[in-house]
Design an enzyme around this catalytic site. Sequence first.
Site, short mmCIF file in Angstrom:
data_model
loop_
_atom_site.label_atom_id
_atom_site.label_comp_id
_atom_site.label_asym_id
_atom_site.label_seq_id
_atom_site.Cartn_x
_atom_site.Cartn_y
_atom_site.Cartn_z
N LYS A 1 34.31 60.36 82.62
CA LYS A 1 33.49 59.93 81.23
C LYS A 1 32.34 58.88 82.06
CE LYS A 1 37.36 60.55 78.60
NZ LYS A 1 37.73 60.70 77.14
N ASP B 1 40.80 48.72 77.46
CA ASP B 1 40.61 50.48 77.73
C ASP B 1 39.06 50.68 77.68
OD1 ASP B 1 40.42 53.21 77.59
OD2 ASP B 1 41.58 53.68 76.00
N GLN C 1 35.60 54.48 77.32
CA GLN C 1 34.15 54.95 76.60
C GLN C 1 33.14 53.90 76.74
OE1 GLN C 1 33.62 57.72 74.92
NE2 GLN C 1 35.98 58.68 75.07
N HIS D 1 42.81 55.30 71.06
CA HIS D 1 43.18 56.76 71.69
C HIS D 1 44.82 56.69 71.68
CE1 HIS D 1 43.59 59.89 74.53
NE2 HIS D 1 42.41 60.36 74.21
#
Length: 615
Positions: free
Chosen positions: A430, A404, A407, A327
């Site tokens: 999220k 990260d 997600q 991202h």
Amino acid sequence: MTIQTLTSNPQAQPDASAHAGLPDLGVLTQLANELFSSLPGGGTPQPTGVPAAAPAPLPHEAPLQATPPAGVADGLDLGSPQAYSAAIPQVYPGAATVAPTGGGAPAPAAPYYFAGEEAGYPAASGSEAAPVRESRIDAQPYALPGGDALGDILQSIVSEPRATSAAPSSRSSGGHFYFLDDAGRAPGIEKAPERSGQPQAAATGGLDVQAVRRDFPILAERVNGKPLVWFDNAATTQKPRVVIDRVSYFYEHENSNIHRAAHELAARATDAYEGARNSATRLLGARSSSEIIFVRGATEGINLIANTFGRKYIGAGDEIIVSNLEHHANIVPWQLLAKEVGAKLRVIPVDDSGQILLEEYAKLLNPRTRLVSVTQVSNALGTVTPVQEIIALAHAAGARVLIDGAQSVSHMRVNVQALDADFFVFSGHKVFGPTGIGVVYGKKDLLDTLPPWQGGGNMIADVTFEHTQFQPAPARFEAGTGNIADAVGLGAALDYVERIGLENIYRYEHDLLVYATRGLTSIPGLRLIGTAAHKASVLSFVLDGYRTEEVGAALNREGIAVRSGHHCAQPILRRFGVEATVRPSLAFYNTVGEVDLLVDTVRRLAHAKGGGRRG
């Protein structure tokens, strides 16, 4: 290839004690060579300068158990099908759990699900596959020794849809084996009746999707006169009633600043805020709550690390490694830092399925590597990356690693101690929590070496005009009044996810992803972008004859919300020759009926252009 043993170099390591407790460097080097010797064309190398030794066990993905299940002998290697099958009767049924080393939420005692004769299940016959318990496997990922059923099946449905069942082959690159029945369905997933335009419930893995849906008020919303179908979960997830009510209760009964007053509301607010920190500690399997920092989200978390760790330990000529999957939030902060200090940004390439090329990654590591920062799950493709292998190789090179997890935390169990991650970040919105709140995990001994990023109240122990003494972590990194109410809401969201069970969520979403993949790839003219064998809940595609925004608008007319655009991940989309995709992304409150509506709508679009064309 051969991984050279890297000599210890104080200039190449952020902290002299940075890797205390890590396995011997030679063992990690041996581990790396074992890994790459198993890759296609890898050969059987012997590490330079390392004596021959018994092969080191290859690391597996989280969730991992830190201690054997009750009744299982100490030291039993549950990573092999043969050894694990002997332990299955001791841990299933009953789904015993074990606590990770150092605390944190319990992880499943049985991390792998084997279906086959070697696990004591009856063999499949004809076109049926009928394991007694599970028809999934989560072992030997990423082209490690084993077989590749999911990779074979996924490749076959991308190239030519088929309705017959598929038995696993003898190779496994990992991902999850699944078996399709004669109607092309994953087990436990029933297709909604063609005559019904309403979503129909599906329940697998102990998850009652209709009961879950009742927890989310917005799912009763209507868009363009149609029931809302929320397939934009990779952008943000919807919020359960318990989160909405918890934030409201905070403002009605607890609202106060924290840590600095002696009155009752301050005590209530402080307890609620620190309780949320404890919830994040359990979710990530962190050693203690002092390793959990509240920030606005994953983007701010990465910027915090860039401006603390980066400014202290990365200088001219040093290197930062990211992957092609990242991202923009895991690219731009490192670009800014590299430009300011004279460092270099290097990029791990991916293969044609969208999976990281570990062998190429190993070639990038060198004594100047200071940090590796990679996603655990790609927001644009859904690829699940081999983070444990990435971390082990980076540590062998003397580099720190940031993961990260924006997600990943809503889809799978994460244990930062089992991964041995130095930093881990995620965003609350999220994982069914509020916006404007997120978490940074950092190893305590590392956080204590870092300077503050921002100055102000709450992060100080003592201030004079000549000198300021800072609080230890995490307070050192939480200057000013934080987002107290939404931190409390995040705690409620994490507790909610834990009650549902991340293992239940993972299994249900996996089956739904398999079902949706088969449906979309049966549409003429549709190209799926990202076909890695191991994926999580994202389907990116382009459709012949349509701009992505046209497909998004057509789906919106049916009440279906998807993302269309570049998803703040332009480099990886350009790797596949596109500037934008349509991206449906799934969560555990989505249903088979909603998937059917998505597939039918896209199919109608394809037929409107003359049936599409394969390209």
